[in-house]
Design a protein around this motif. Structure first.
Motif, PDB file in Angstrom:
ATOM      1  N   VAL A   1     -39.828 -61.384 108.633  1.00 37.30           N
ATOM      2  CA  VAL A   1     -38.634 -60.556 108.867  1.00 37.30           C
ATOM      3  C   VAL A   1     -38.720 -59.301 108.005  1.00 37.30           C
ATOM      4  CG1 VAL A   1     -37.137 -62.479 109.518  1.00 37.30           C
ATOM      5  CG2 VAL A   1     -37.323 -61.846 107.125  1.00 37.30           C
ATOM      6  N   GLU A   2     -37.993 -58.271 108.433  1.00 38.36           N
ATOM      7  CA  GLU A   2     -37.970 -57.037 107.653  1.00 38.36           C
ATOM      8  C   GLU A   2     -36.978 -57.123 106.504  1.00 38.36           C
ATOM      9  OE1 GLU A   2     -37.692 -53.460 109.938  1.00 38.36           O
ATOM     10  OE2 GLU A   2     -39.051 -54.243 111.471  1.00 38.36           O
ATOM     11  N   ARG A   3     -35.869 -57.843 106.731  1.00 36.01           N
ATOM     12  CA  ARG A   3     -34.845 -57.984 105.691  1.00 36.01           C
ATOM     13  C   ARG A   3     -34.551 -59.456 105.462  1.00 36.01           C
ATOM     14  NH1 ARG A   3     -30.712 -54.141 108.268  1.00 36.01           N
ATOM     15  NH2 ARG A   3     -29.546 -56.060 108.268  1.00 36.01           N
ATOM     16  N   VAL A   4     -34.286 -59.776 104.212  1.00 35.67           N
ATOM     17  CA  VAL A   4     -33.932 -61.149 103.846  1.00 35.67           C
ATOM     18  C   VAL A   4     -32.598 -61.493 104.511  1.00 35.67           C
ATOM     19  CG1 VAL A   4     -33.334 -62.655 101.917  1.00 35.67           C
ATOM     20  CG2 VAL A   4     -35.167 -60.969 101.656  1.00 35.67           C
ATOM     21  N   PRO A   5     -32.518 -62.636 105.180  1.00 38.51           N
ATOM     22  CA  PRO A   5     -31.261 -63.022 105.833  1.00 38.51           C
ATOM     23  C   PRO A   5     -30.129 -63.205 104.816  1.00 38.51           C
ATOM     24  CG  PRO A   5     -33.029 -64.584 106.357  1.00 38.51           C
ATOM     25  CD  PRO A   5     -33.566 -63.631 105.354  1.00 38.51           C
ATOM     26  N   ALA A   6     -28.915 -63.019 105.289  1.00 41.08           N
ATOM     27  CA  ALA A   6     -27.740 -63.231 104.438  1.00 41.08           C
ATOM     28  C   ALA A   6     -27.657 -64.704 104.050  1.00 41.08           C
ATOM     29  CB  ALA A   6     -26.475 -62.806 105.178  1.00 41.08           C
ATOM     30  N   PRO A   7     -27.306 -64.976 102.810  1.00 41.79           N
ATOM     31  CA  PRO A   7     -27.173 -66.374 102.381  1.00 41.79           C
ATOM     32  C   PRO A   7     -26.082 -67.099 103.164  1.00 41.79           C
ATOM     33  CG  PRO A   7     -27.178 -64.883 100.497  1.00 41.79           C
ATOM     34  CD  PRO A   7     -27.066 -64.037 101.727  1.00 41.79           C
ATOM     35  N   ARG A   8     -26.301 -68.394 103.358  1.00 45.23           N
ATOM     36  CA  ARG A   8     -25.317 -69.248 104.025  1.00 45.23           C
ATOM     37  C   ARG A   8     -24.973 -70.415 103.120  1.00 45.23           C
ATOM     38  NH1 ARG A   8     -27.206 -70.898 109.786  1.00 45.23           N
ATOM     39  NH2 ARG A   8     -28.707 -72.010 108.534  1.00 45.23           N
ATOM     40  N   VAL A   9     -23.863 -71.045 103.425  1.00 48.30           N
ATOM     41  CA  VAL A   9     -23.398 -72.208 102.669  1.00 48.30           C
ATOM     42  C   VAL A   9     -22.951 -73.253 103.684  1.00 48.30           C
ATOM     43  CG1 VAL A   9     -21.649 -73.049 101.053  1.00 48.30           C
ATOM     44  CG2 VAL A   9     -22.610 -70.769 100.755  1.00 48.30           C
ATOM     45  N   HIS A  10     -23.334 -74.500 103.466  1.00 46.85           N
ATOM     46  CA  HIS A  10     -22.849 -75.604 104.296  1.00 46.85           C
ATOM     47  C   HIS A  10     -23.014 -76.893 103.509  1.00 46.85           C
ATOM     48  CE1 HIS A  10     -27.072 -76.662 105.351  1.00 46.85           C
ATOM     49  NE2 HIS A  10     -27.246 -75.355 105.363  1.00 46.85           N
ATOM     50  N   ASP A  11     -22.334 -77.930 103.926  1.00 48.24           N
ATOM     51  CA  ASP A  11     -22.448 -79.218 103.252  1.00 48.24           C
ATOM     52  C   ASP A  11     -23.868 -79.741 103.384  1.00 48.24           C
ATOM     53  OD1 ASP A  11     -19.835 -79.364 102.412  1.00 48.24           O
ATOM     54  OD2 ASP A  11     -19.151 -80.421 104.201  1.00 48.24           O
ATOM     55  N   GLY A  12     -24.300 -80.493 102.389  1.00 47.65           N
ATOM     56  CA  GLY A  12     -25.578 -81.169 102.488  1.00 47.65           C
ATOM     57  C   GLY A  12     -26.510 -80.918 101.331  1.00 47.65           C
ATOM     58  N   TYR A  13     -27.732 -81.398 101.510  1.00 49.39           N
ATOM     59  CA  TYR A  13     -28.794 -81.289 100.515  1.00 49.39           C
ATOM     60  C   TYR A  13     -30.085 -81.115 101.292  1.00 49.39           C
ATOM     61  CZ  TYR A  13     -30.398 -81.873  95.736  1.00 49.39           C
ATOM     62  OH  TYR A  13     -30.896 -81.637  94.480  1.00 49.39           O
ATOM     63  N   GLU A  14     -31.008 -80.321 100.765  1.00 48.18           N
ATOM     64  CA  GLU A  14     -32.271 -80.074 101.456  1.00 48.18           C
ATOM     65  C   GLU A  14     -33.438 -80.186 100.487  1.00 48.18           C
ATOM     66  OE1 GLU A  14     -34.519 -76.679 104.195  1.00 48.18           O
ATOM     67  OE2 GLU A  14     -32.375 -76.501 103.813  1.00 48.18           O
ATOM     68  N   TRP A  15     -34.510 -80.796 100.999  1.00 47.94           N
ATOM     69  CA  TRP A  15     -35.784 -80.859 100.296  1.00 47.94           C
ATOM     70  C   TRP A  15     -36.777 -80.156 101.210  1.00 47.94           C
ATOM     71  CZ3 TRP A  15     -32.344 -84.685 101.051  1.00 47.94           C
ATOM     72  CH2 TRP A  15     -31.834 -85.358  99.938  1.00 47.94           C
ATOM     73  N   LEU A  16     -37.692 -79.351 100.653  1.00 45.23           N
ATOM     74  CA  LEU A  16     -38.668 -78.683 101.498  1.00 45.23           C
ATOM     75  C   LEU A  16     -40.036 -78.646 100.841  1.00 45.23           C
ATOM     76  CD1 LEU A  16     -39.279 -75.497 100.468  1.00 45.23           C
ATOM     77  CD2 LEU A  16     -36.927 -75.265 101.201  1.00 45.23           C
TER      78      LEU A  16
ATOM     79  N   ILE B   1     -42.008 -78.137 105.847  1.00 42.45           N
ATOM     80  CA  ILE B   1     -41.401 -79.428 106.179  1.00 42.45           C
ATOM     81  C   ILE B   1     -40.087 -79.480 105.414  1.00 42.45           C
ATOM     82  CG2 ILE B   1     -41.555 -81.948 105.955  1.00 42.45           C
ATOM     83  CD1 ILE B   1     -43.580 -80.911 107.944  1.00 42.45           C
ATOM     84  N   SER B   2     -38.976 -79.687 106.139  1.00 42.14           N
ATOM     85  CA  SER B   2     -37.659 -79.766 105.504  1.00 42.14           C
ATOM     86  C   SER B   2     -37.030 -81.111 105.804  1.00 42.14           C
ATOM     87  CB  SER B   2     -36.734 -78.657 106.016  1.00 42.14           C
ATOM     88  OG  SER B   2     -37.097 -77.421 105.469  1.00 42.14           O
ATOM     89  N   ILE B   3     -36.450 -81.703 104.770  1.00 40.12           N
ATOM     90  CA  ILE B   3     -35.728 -82.965 104.901  1.00 40.12           C
ATOM     91  C   ILE B   3     -34.280 -82.680 104.536  1.00 40.12           C
ATOM     92  CG2 ILE B   3     -35.512 -85.354 104.115  1.00 40.12           C
ATOM     93  CD1 ILE B   3     -38.490 -85.158 103.279  1.00 40.12           C
ATOM     94  N   PHE B   4     -33.374 -83.086 105.423  1.00 38.59           N
ATOM     95  CA  PHE B   4     -31.958 -82.809 105.232  1.00 38.59           C
ATOM     96  C   PHE B   4     -31.174 -84.103 105.090  1.00 38.59           C
ATOM     97  CE2 PHE B   4     -33.629 -79.396 107.874  1.00 38.59           C
ATOM     98  CZ  PHE B   4     -33.194 -78.276 107.192  1.00 38.59           C
ATOM     99  N   SER B   5     -30.163 -84.065 104.244  1.00 36.65           N
ATOM    100  CA  SER B   5     -29.192 -85.148 104.259  1.00 36.65           C
ATOM    101  C   SER B   5     -28.448 -85.062 105.585  1.00 36.65           C
ATOM    102  CB  SER B   5     -28.228 -85.014 103.083  1.00 36.65           C
ATOM    103  OG  SER B   5     -27.437 -83.847 103.238  1.00 36.65           O
ATOM    104  N   ASP B   6     -27.686 -86.062 105.921  1.00 36.32           N
ATOM    105  CA  ASP B   6     -26.976 -86.112 107.194  1.00 36.32           C
ATOM    106  C   ASP B   6     -26.136 -84.860 107.410  1.00 36.32           C
ATOM    107  OD1 ASP B   6     -26.178 -87.432 109.616  1.00 36.32           O
ATOM    108  OD2 ASP B   6     -24.244 -87.790 108.666  1.00 36.32           O
ATOM    109  N   ALA B   7     -25.360 -84.456 106.419  1.00 40.66           N
ATOM    110  CA  ALA B   7     -24.498 -83.284 106.579  1.00 40.66           C
ATOM    111  C   ALA B   7     -25.318 -82.005 106.680  1.00 40.66           C
ATOM    112  CB  ALA B   7     -23.513 -83.188 105.421  1.00 40.66           C
ATOM    113  N   GLY B   8     -26.416 -81.920 105.940  1.00 36.82           N
ATOM    114  CA  GLY B   8     -27.207 -80.700 105.910  1.00 36.82           C
ATOM    115  C   GLY B   8     -27.950 -80.406 107.192  1.00 36.82           C
ATOM    116  N   MET B   9     -28.271 -81.434 107.970  1.00 35.21           N
ATOM    117  CA  MET B   9     -29.077 -81.214 109.165  1.00 35.21           C
ATOM    118  C   MET B   9     -28.282 -80.628 110.317  1.00 35.21           C
ATOM    119  SD  MET B   9     -29.514 -84.934 110.757  1.00 35.21           S
ATOM    120  CE  MET B   9     -28.069 -85.885 111.140  1.00 35.21           C
TER     121      MET B   9
END
Length: 186
Positions: free
Chosen positions: A107-122, A167-175
Protein backbone atom coordinates in the motif's frame (compact mmCIF):
# COMPACT_ATOMS: atom_id res chain seq x y z
CA UNK A 1 -24.80 -42.17 15.03
CA UNK A 2 -21.14 -41.24 15.15
CA UNK A 3 -22.00 -37.73 16.40
CA UNK A 4 -23.40 -39.16 19.63
CA UNK A 5 -20.34 -41.39 20.06
CA UNK A 6 -18.17 -38.25 20.09
CA UNK A 7 -20.38 -36.38 22.60
CA UNK A 8 -18.91 -37.96 25.76
CA UNK A 9 -15.24 -37.37 24.93
CA UNK A 10 -16.00 -33.81 23.75
CA UNK A 11 -17.93 -33.07 26.93
CA UNK A 12 -15.09 -34.47 29.07
CA UNK A 13 -12.48 -32.49 27.10
CA UNK A 14 -14.45 -29.23 27.50
CA UNK A 15 -14.81 -29.82 31.25
CA UNK A 16 -11.13 -30.66 31.72
CA UNK A 17 -10.02 -27.72 29.54
CA UNK A 18 -11.77 -25.42 32.03
CA UNK A 19 -10.21 -27.24 34.97
CA UNK A 20 -13.56 -28.34 36.41
CA UNK A 21 -14.23 -31.51 38.36
CA UNK A 22 -17.44 -33.47 37.89
CA UNK A 23 -18.68 -32.04 41.21
CA UNK A 24 -17.86 -28.43 40.28
CA UNK A 25 -19.61 -28.64 36.90
CA UNK A 26 -22.52 -30.48 38.46
CA UNK A 27 -22.99 -27.78 41.11
CA UNK A 28 -22.88 -24.99 38.52
CA UNK A 29 -25.14 -26.67 35.98
CA UNK A 30 -27.57 -28.33 38.40
CA UNK A 31 -26.77 -31.80 37.05
CA UNK A 32 -25.57 -34.62 39.26
CA UNK A 33 -21.88 -35.52 38.92
CA UNK A 34 -22.81 -39.17 38.30
CA UNK A 35 -25.04 -38.13 35.37
CA UNK A 36 -22.20 -36.09 33.88
CA UNK A 37 -19.84 -39.05 34.34
CA UNK A 38 -22.30 -41.37 32.58
CA UNK A 39 -22.70 -38.86 29.72
CA UNK A 40 -18.93 -38.59 29.36
CA UNK A 41 -18.49 -42.38 29.31
CA UNK A 42 -21.37 -42.91 26.87
CA UNK A 43 -23.44 -44.85 29.43
CA UNK A 44 -26.23 -42.26 29.46
CA UNK A 45 -28.26 -40.95 26.52
CA UNK A 46 -27.97 -37.17 26.09
CA UNK A 47 -30.98 -34.90 25.86
CA UNK A 48 -31.45 -31.13 25.61
CA UNK A 49 -32.50 -30.86 29.25
CA UNK A 50 -29.02 -32.07 30.22
CA UNK A 51 -26.97 -30.53 27.42
CA UNK A 52 -28.29 -26.97 27.69
CA UNK A 53 -27.07 -26.23 31.23
CA UNK A 54 -23.84 -28.17 30.73
CA UNK A 55 -22.93 -26.39 27.49
CA UNK A 56 -23.86 -23.00 28.99
CA UNK A 57 -21.59 -23.51 32.02
CA UNK A 58 -18.77 -24.89 29.87
CA UNK A 59 -19.01 -21.96 27.45
CA UNK A 60 -19.48 -24.18 24.39
CA UNK A 61 -22.30 -24.52 21.89
CA UNK A 62 -24.32 -27.71 21.75
CA UNK A 63 -23.34 -27.84 18.06
CA UNK A 64 -19.69 -28.07 19.15
CA UNK A 65 -20.50 -31.13 21.24
CA UNK A 66 -22.57 -32.78 18.50
CA UNK A 67 -20.72 -31.75 15.34
CA UNK A 68 -20.46 -34.59 12.86
CA UNK A 69 -17.29 -36.61 13.02
CA UNK A 70 -15.73 -35.95 9.64
CA UNK A 71 -13.51 -38.65 8.22
CA UNK A 72 -11.76 -36.03 6.07
CA UNK A 73 -9.74 -33.67 8.29
CA UNK A 74 -9.02 -31.19 5.49
CA UNK A 75 -10.38 -27.67 5.83
CA UNK A 76 -12.30 -26.68 2.73
CA UNK A 77 -13.40 -23.10 3.10
CA UNK A 78 -13.15 -20.48 0.38
CA UNK A 79 -10.72 -17.60 0.63
CA UNK A 80 -12.11 -14.17 1.37
CA UNK A 81 -11.04 -11.02 -0.48
CA UNK A 82 -11.36 -7.81 1.50
CA UNK A 83 -9.73 -4.45 0.81
CA UNK A 84 -7.09 -6.11 -1.37
CA UNK A 85 -6.25 -8.71 1.27
CA UNK A 86 -6.62 -12.42 0.62
CA UNK A 87 -7.79 -14.22 3.75
CA UNK A 88 -7.53 -18.02 3.55
CA UNK A 89 -9.19 -19.91 6.42
CA UNK A 90 -6.98 -22.66 7.85
CA UNK A 91 -9.38 -24.00 10.49
CA UNK A 92 -12.95 -25.27 10.45
CA UNK A 93 -15.57 -22.62 11.09
CA UNK A 94 -16.49 -24.32 14.37
CA UNK A 95 -12.92 -24.41 15.71
CA UNK A 96 -12.49 -22.65 19.09
CA UNK A 97 -9.68 -20.48 17.69
CA UNK A 98 -9.64 -19.30 14.11
CA UNK A 99 -6.46 -19.40 12.04
CA UNK A 100 -5.99 -17.67 8.70
CA UNK A 101 -3.24 -17.13 6.17
CA UNK A 102 -3.56 -13.45 5.28
CA UNK A 103 -1.83 -11.83 2.34
CA UNK A 104 -1.39 -8.08 2.87
CA UNK A 105 -0.98 -6.16 -0.40
CA UNK A 106 1.59 -3.39 -0.73
CA UNK A 107 0.00 0.00 0.00
CA UNK A 108 1.05 3.60 -0.46
CA UNK A 109 -0.27 4.73 2.93
CA UNK A 110 -0.51 2.93 6.23
CA UNK A 111 -4.17 2.08 6.93
CA UNK A 112 -5.98 3.88 9.73
CA UNK A 113 -5.82 1.98 13.02
CA UNK A 114 -8.88 -0.01 14.05
CA UNK A 115 -10.13 -1.30 17.38
CA UNK A 116 -12.32 -4.34 18.05
CA UNK A 117 -12.78 -6.97 20.74
CA UNK A 118 -10.40 -9.89 20.74
CA UNK A 119 -6.79 -10.99 20.73
CA UNK A 120 -4.50 -11.80 17.80
CA UNK A 121 -1.33 -13.81 17.36
CA UNK A 122 0.57 -13.59 14.06
CA UNK A 123 3.59 -15.10 12.33
CA UNK A 124 5.19 -13.63 9.20
CA UNK A 125 5.77 -16.23 6.48
CA UNK A 126 7.11 -13.96 3.72
CA UNK A 127 7.55 -10.30 2.93
CA UNK A 128 7.78 -7.58 5.57
CA UNK A 129 4.88 -6.48 7.74
CA UNK A 130 4.39 -3.15 9.47
CA UNK A 131 2.43 -3.56 12.71
CA UNK A 132 1.21 -0.31 14.25
CA UNK A 133 0.00 -0.57 17.86
CA UNK A 134 -1.09 2.80 19.25
CA UNK A 135 1.84 5.02 18.26
CA UNK A 136 4.43 2.21 18.12
CA UNK A 137 5.54 1.01 14.68
CA UNK A 138 7.15 -2.44 14.50
CA UNK A 139 8.60 -3.96 11.33
CA UNK A 140 8.33 -7.75 11.28
CA UNK A 141 10.44 -9.99 9.03
CA UNK A 142 9.78 -13.61 7.98
CA UNK A 143 10.05 -15.90 10.99
CA UNK A 144 9.01 -13.22 13.50
CA UNK A 145 5.83 -13.36 15.55
CA UNK A 146 3.73 -10.87 17.51
CA UNK A 147 0.68 -10.94 19.75
CA UNK A 148 -1.61 -8.15 20.90
CA UNK A 149 -4.97 -7.17 22.34
CA UNK A 150 -7.10 -5.95 19.44
CA UNK A 151 -8.74 -3.32 21.66
CA UNK A 152 -5.48 -1.39 21.21
CA UNK A 153 -5.68 0.76 18.05
CA UNK A 154 -3.80 -1.26 15.41
CA UNK A 155 -3.15 -1.62 11.72
CA UNK A 156 -1.03 -3.91 9.56
CA UNK A 157 0.35 -3.45 6.08
CA UNK A 158 3.02 -4.84 3.80
CA UNK A 159 6.33 -2.99 3.55
CA UNK A 160 8.77 -2.69 0.67
CA UNK A 161 6.40 -2.80 -2.29
CA UNK A 162 5.75 -6.56 -2.06
CA UNK A 163 2.95 -8.52 -0.40
CA UNK A 164 3.41 -9.91 3.11
CA UNK A 165 2.03 -13.36 3.97
CA UNK A 166 1.07 -13.88 7.59
CA UNK A 167 -0.48 -16.66 9.66
CA UNK A 168 -2.94 -15.04 12.10
CA UNK A 169 -4.72 -16.72 14.98
CA UNK A 170 -7.71 -14.92 16.46
CA UNK A 171 -9.69 -15.39 19.61
CA UNK A 172 -13.40 -15.91 18.95
CA UNK A 173 -14.24 -12.20 19.24
CA UNK A 174 -11.21 -11.10 17.21
CA UNK A 175 -11.97 -13.21 14.16
CA UNK A 176 -15.44 -11.81 13.43
CA UNK A 177 -14.06 -8.55 12.06
CA UNK A 178 -11.74 -10.34 9.62
CA UNK A 179 -13.80 -13.16 8.21
CA UNK A 180 -16.77 -11.38 6.65
CA UNK A 181 -16.17 -9.89 3.23
CA UNK A 182 -17.65 -6.58 2.18
CA UNK A 183 -20.43 -7.05 -0.38
CA UNK A 184 -18.61 -4.66 -2.73
CA UNK A 185 -15.37 -6.65 -2.64
CA UNK A 186 -14.76 -9.45 -5.15
Amino acid sequence: MRELDALGPRLRAARRLRGLTLDELGDRAGVSPSTISRLESGKRQANLELLLPLSRHLGVRIDDLLSPVDADPRVRRPSIRRHGHVIAPLTAETAPMQTYKITYPPVERVPAPRVHDGYEWLYVLSGRLLLVLDETRTELEPGEAAEFDTRVPHSMSALGGAPAEVISIFSDAGMRVHRYADPDEG
